[in-house]
Design a protein around this motif. Structure first.
Motif, mmCIF file in Angstrom:
data_model
loop_
_atom_site.group_PDB
_atom_site.id
_atom_site.type_symbol
_atom_site.label_atom_id
_atom_site.label_comp_id
_atom_site.label_asym_id
_atom_site.label_seq_id
_atom_site.Cartn_x
_atom_site.Cartn_y
_atom_site.Cartn_z
ATOM 1 N N VAL A 1 0.872 -1.167 0.000
ATOM 2 C CA VAL A 1 0.000 0.000 0.000
ATOM 3 C C VAL A 1 0.915 1.224 0.000
ATOM 4 O O VAL A 1 1.541 1.551 1.005
ATOM 5 C CB VAL A 1 -0.927 0.023 1.229
ATOM 6 C CG1 VAL A 1 -1.840 1.245 1.186
ATOM 7 C CG2 VAL A 1 -1.750 -1.263 1.309
ATOM 8 N N TRP A 2 1.005 1.884 -1.158
ATOM 9 C CA TRP A 2 1.904 3.023 -1.323
ATOM 10 C C TRP A 2 1.193 4.291 -0.865
ATOM 11 O O TRP A 2 0.113 4.636 -1.355
ATOM 12 C CB TRP A 2 2.347 3.134 -2.780
ATOM 13 C CG TRP A 2 2.992 1.873 -3.274
ATOM 14 C CD1 TRP A 2 2.367 0.750 -3.739
ATOM 15 C CD2 TRP A 2 4.387 1.589 -3.319
ATOM 16 N NE1 TRP A 2 3.290 -0.215 -4.070
ATOM 17 C CE2 TRP A 2 4.547 0.276 -3.827
ATOM 18 C CE3 TRP A 2 5.536 2.318 -2.995
ATOM 19 C CZ2 TRP A 2 5.776 -0.321 -4.009
ATOM 20 C CZ3 TRP A 2 6.776 1.723 -3.183
ATOM 21 C CH2 TRP A 2 6.886 0.423 -3.679
ATOM 22 N N ALA A 3 1.799 4.995 0.092
ATOM 23 C CA ALA A 3 1.170 6.156 0.721
ATOM 24 C C ALA A 3 2.267 6.986 1.385
ATOM 25 O O ALA A 3 3.401 6.528 1.543
ATOM 26 C CB ALA A 3 0.138 5.706 1.749
ATOM 27 N N PRO A 4 1.964 8.213 1.801
ATOM 28 C CA PRO A 4 2.994 9.071 2.393
ATOM 29 C C PRO A 4 3.544 8.527 3.712
ATOM 30 O O PRO A 4 2.843 7.832 4.455
ATOM 31 C CB PRO A 4 2.259 10.402 2.627
ATOM 32 C CG PRO A 4 1.098 10.375 1.702
ATOM 33 C CD PRO A 4 0.694 8.934 1.609
ATOM 34 N N ALA A 5 4.792 8.868 3.999
ATOM 35 C CA ALA A 5 5.354 8.574 5.323
ATOM 36 C C ALA A 5 4.468 9.211 6.384
ATOM 37 O O ALA A 5 3.936 10.311 6.202
ATOM 38 C CB ALA A 5 6.778 9.109 5.419
ATOM 39 N N GLY A 6 4.291 8.514 7.484
ATOM 40 C CA GLY A 6 3.424 8.984 8.547
ATOM 41 C C GLY A 6 2.001 8.473 8.457
ATOM 42 O O GLY A 6 1.218 8.651 9.405
ATOM 43 N N THR A 7 1.650 7.813 7.358
ATOM 44 C CA THR A 7 0.311 7.240 7.225
ATOM 45 C C THR A 7 0.071 6.232 8.350
ATOM 46 O O THR A 7 0.889 5.334 8.559
ATOM 47 C CB THR A 7 0.149 6.542 5.860
ATOM 48 O OG1 THR A 7 0.246 7.521 4.820
ATOM 49 C CG2 THR A 7 -1.188 5.821 5.759
ATOM 50 N N PRO A 8 -1.028 6.352 9.091
ATOM 51 C CA PRO A 8 -1.276 5.421 10.204
ATOM 52 C C PRO A 8 -1.665 4.030 9.733
ATOM 53 O O PRO A 8 -2.365 3.872 8.727
ATOM 54 C CB PRO A 8 -2.425 6.084 10.974
ATOM 55 C CG PRO A 8 -3.089 6.987 10.001
ATOM 56 C CD PRO A 8 -2.036 7.425 9.037
ATOM 57 N N ILE A 9 -1.217 3.032 10.477
ATOM 58 C CA ILE A 9 -1.505 1.620 10.214
ATOM 59 C C ILE A 9 -2.225 1.066 11.438
ATOM 60 O O ILE A 9 -1.835 1.332 12.579
ATOM 61 C CB ILE A 9 -0.204 0.820 9.969
ATOM 62 C CG1 ILE A 9 0.623 1.479 8.859
ATOM 63 C CG2 ILE A 9 -0.522 -0.632 9.630
ATOM 64 C CD1 ILE A 9 -0.075 1.588 7.522
#
Length: 228
Positions: free
Chosen positions: A99-107
């Motif tokens: 899942v490609w997304a910005p750094a800091g994206t919550p998981i």
């Protein structure tokens, strides 16, 4: 004995999110990292910032919140790292969903779990900060690997710690923390950890495809990403 697919489908109402996503409003973009994608030149793959720019432009052009990378995909991008090379046959078959997304994206944790292990796998091209959680649903035991996280995500963890469903467990890391990749989550299901802790192959040799896919079923059974 039920299969992983049967267990997940029969408990679908209890499976929660891994990332924030509104299916009614957010777009997903499938990203192809096989040899058919001729846009990804060696120059781009050799420089993480250029690779990140390429991913970000793709997402922006399609107004997509996340890029999704393929399970059971034979990828050329792993040629950027000697980590995936072996003497007889390189490892190129992807065993998870990205899942490609910005750094800091919550998981988030999708179901009650305990910490199986965690580690900072800091080889170039590796997972970087990694968390592996152990699950049991209807007596069926399996593990989920969350890779390319921030180093802060490993704080306050210990093996055996209970992690309730629905809580934020991590954030995506920057390149210096995630194995020098464009920010993304590697999400992989592993039925048998085979004695390993903190790490498990996310990419295998094509000649070993059947045995690894049997142990690592499709994570999209949990993610449920459907492209519009």
């Amino acid at each position: 004995m039920k299969t992983f697919e049967q267990v997940i489908k029969s408990n679908a109402s209890a499976i929660q999110k891994v990332v924030d996503f509104d299916a009614t409003a957010d777009q997903l973009l499938p990203l192809d990292f096989t040899a058919t994608n001729t846009e990804l030149t060696d120059e781009i793959l050799d420089h993480t910032d250029l690779f990140s720019d390429w991913v970000n432009k793709k997402l922006s052009d399609k107004d997509a919140r996340y890029g999704i990378g393929g399970y059971d995909e034979h990828r050329t991008i792993y040629s950027r790292s000697a980590h995936f090379d072996t003497a007889e046959e390189p490892r190129r078959l992807h065993l998870g969903v990205d899942v490609w997304a910005p750094a800091g994206t919550p998981i988030y944790n999708f179901y009650d779990a305990t910490v199986q292990s965690f580690a900072h796998n800091n080889n170039f091209g590796d997972y970087g900060a990694t968390i592996i959680l152990a699950y049991e649903i209807d007596g069926f035991r399996f593990n989920a690997l969350y890779g390319h996280l921030s180093l802060a995500s490993l704080s306050n963890l210990e093996e055996g710690k209970f992690i309730p469903a629905g809580i934020k467990i991590a954030e995506l890391g920057v390149k210096e923390e995630n194995g020098y990749w464009p920010p993304h989550l590697h999400f992989q299901i592993i039925q048998d950890m085979q004695g390993l802790k903190g790490d498990y192959p996310g990419v295998c040799k094509f000649s070993e495809r059947e045995q690894y896919l049997a142990n690592c079923p499709d994570p999209n059974l949990i993610l449920e990403y459907n492209f519009k």
